[in-house]
Write a protein that holds these residues in place. Sequence first.
Motif, PDB file in Angstrom:
ATOM      1  N   ILE A   1      37.175 -38.558  -6.471  1.00 50.64           N
ATOM      2  CA  ILE A   1      36.049 -39.458  -6.266  1.00 50.64           C
ATOM      3  C   ILE A   1      34.731 -38.792  -6.642  1.00 50.64           C
ATOM      4  O   ILE A   1      33.832 -39.427  -7.196  1.00 50.64           O
ATOM      5  CB  ILE A   1      35.999 -39.940  -4.803  1.00 50.64           C
ATOM      6  N   SER A   2      34.596 -37.496  -6.348  1.00 51.42           N
ATOM      7  CA  SER A   2      33.339 -36.818  -6.647  1.00 51.42           C
ATOM      8  C   SER A   2      33.021 -36.850  -8.139  1.00 51.42           C
ATOM      9  O   SER A   2      31.851 -36.942  -8.532  1.00 51.42           O
ATOM     10  CB  SER A   2      33.376 -35.367  -6.146  1.00 51.42           C
ATOM     11  N   VAL A   3      34.034 -36.790  -8.989  1.00 55.77           N
ATOM     12  CA  VAL A   3      33.814 -36.887 -10.432  1.00 55.77           C
ATOM     13  C   VAL A   3      33.353 -38.292 -10.799  1.00 55.77           C
ATOM     14  O   VAL A   3      32.427 -38.467 -11.604  1.00 55.77           O
ATOM     15  CB  VAL A   3      35.086 -36.501 -11.205  1.00 55.77           C
ATOM     16  N   MET A   4      33.979 -39.303 -10.210  1.00 53.53           N
ATOM     17  CA  MET A   4      33.545 -40.679 -10.446  1.00 53.53           C
ATOM     18  C   MET A   4      32.087 -40.869 -10.029  1.00 53.53           C
ATOM     19  O   MET A   4      31.301 -41.525 -10.728  1.00 53.53           O
ATOM     20  CB  MET A   4      34.443 -41.653  -9.678  1.00 53.53           C
ATOM     21  N   GLU A   5      31.722 -40.271  -8.900  1.00 55.98           N
ATOM     22  CA  GLU A   5      30.358 -40.399  -8.401  1.00 55.98           C
ATOM     23  C   GLU A   5      29.369 -39.707  -9.338  1.00 55.98           C
ATOM     24  O   GLU A   5      28.268 -40.225  -9.596  1.00 55.98           O
ATOM     25  CB  GLU A   5      30.275 -39.826  -6.990  1.00 55.98           C
ATOM     26  N   ALA A   6      29.747 -38.536  -9.852  1.00 52.97           N
ATOM     27  CA  ALA A   6      28.881 -37.836 -10.801  1.00 52.97           C
ATOM     28  C   ALA A   6      28.668 -38.675 -12.055  1.00 52.97           C
ATOM     29  O   ALA A   6      27.546 -38.732 -12.596  1.00 52.97           O
ATOM     30  CB  ALA A   6      29.505 -36.483 -11.161  1.00 52.97           C
ATOM     31  N   MET A   7      29.711 -39.335 -12.529  1.00 48.42           N
ATOM     32  CA  MET A   7      29.592 -40.215 -13.685  1.00 48.42           C
ATOM     33  C   MET A   7      28.642 -41.365 -13.393  1.00 48.42           C
ATOM     34  O   MET A   7      27.832 -41.761 -14.238  1.00 48.42           O
ATOM     35  CB  MET A   7      30.975 -40.744 -14.067  1.00 48.42           C
ATOM     36  N   ALA A   8      28.729 -41.900 -12.186  1.00 43.57           N
ATOM     37  CA  ALA A   8      27.866 -43.019 -11.801  1.00 43.57           C
ATOM     38  C   ALA A   8      26.406 -42.607 -11.714  1.00 43.57           C
ATOM     39  O   ALA A   8      25.505 -43.413 -11.961  1.00 43.57           O
ATOM     40  CB  ALA A   8      28.333 -43.599 -10.472  1.00 43.57           C
TER      41      ALA A   8
END
Length: 337
Positions: free
Chosen positions: A253-260
Motif C-alpha cells: 500500500i505504501s508504494v500505491m500511496e507514493a504513486m498517488a
Amino acid sequence: MRNLLYIGNKLSKHGFNKTTIETLGLSFENEGYTVLYASDKKSFLFRVLDMMVTLIKNCKKIDYVLIDTYSTKAFWYSYIVSQLCRFLNLKYIPILHGGNLPNRLNRNPFLCKQLFNNAYKNITPSDYLKSEFEAKGFENITYIPNTIEINHYVFKERMSFTPKLLWVRAFASIYNPKMAIDVLLELRKTYPEASLTMVGPDKDGSLIETKEYAEIKNVSVKFTGKLSKEEWWKIAEEYDVFISTTHFDNTPISVMEAMALGLAVVSTNVGGIPYMLTNNENAILVDDNDALGMSESIVQLILNLDNNTEKLVSNARKNVETKDWKQVKEQWFSLLK
C-alpha cells in the motif's frame, strides 16, 4: 447488508502500521456492513485465542469471515481460524497478502490445501499471487486489487527532482532496510547533499540494526519511527523519490500511496512488484539488493532527460486512480451478495 467478521492484525494502537483490516474494514463499515474485528491483542498467542473466541461467540450471526493471510508467522492464525470456520460451517475468505506465500505453498502443501481449497473464495490483490496459486492447482482465486481512497491524496506536481529519498515500511529483514543506507552512500558519490528519511515501526529488531549500520557507514539518516498515514503524507511533500528495497512483496500500500502523492518510485523487482509496476512507465525497477543500480536509476530520474520523470509520475498517478475504492467496491459487493 451482511455481517462480517474480519480476522487480522489490528495492532496500530500498539505502535504498528495500520494493515488492511483497519482500512478495508472501515470501507465496509462506511458502506453499511456490520463488521466485527479480531484481534488487537499484542501477544500472538492471546491474539489467536481472541480470534477463536470471537468467532465462536458470534458464529450464529456472521455471514462471512474475512482472513488477512500472510506468509510468515501470521499464516498460522489463518490456518487455525479457517479450520474452525469449517467446523462451524462458516464461509471464510482468505485475503492473500504475503509476497512469500508461494514458498509457503511449497513448504506446507497439505495445510495450504486445507486452508485454501475449502475457502468460499481466495482473494488476491495481485495477478502475481493469482498466477502462483493457479500454477499450484488452486482454482477458487479471485483478483480484487488493494484499494485507496484517491481523494485523500494530494498529487504534488514537481517541476524538478532532487536527491531527497523517502522509505516507508515496517522495519523487518524481508524488506531489506539496510539496502536504503547503501543506496544513499552510492548516491552521495554524485550528489553529496543527498538525504534519506526512513519511516516505520520496528518489527523484528531491524530498526536497531539499520541505525547501527548507518553509524558504521558514517552516514546521517533520519529515522522517524512510526507515523500515521496523514503524518507521512505531509512530510512526503518535502521529498521527491520513494524507494522500496524489499526482498519479498505483493502489492504494498505504501508504494500505491507514493504513486498517488506524485513521488517518483524506484523499487526492487521482486514478487508481485512487476505485476504492480511497469519499468520505465510508472516506476523504475532494479534487481533485488542492487544498491548501485537503484542509485544510478535515481540519478537518471533527477537528470530528468526529456521530462521522462514527469511522465513517469503522471502515469503512476493514473494507474493508482484505477484502484480507488469507488471503482473496486462493486467487486466486493458482488462477492458478498
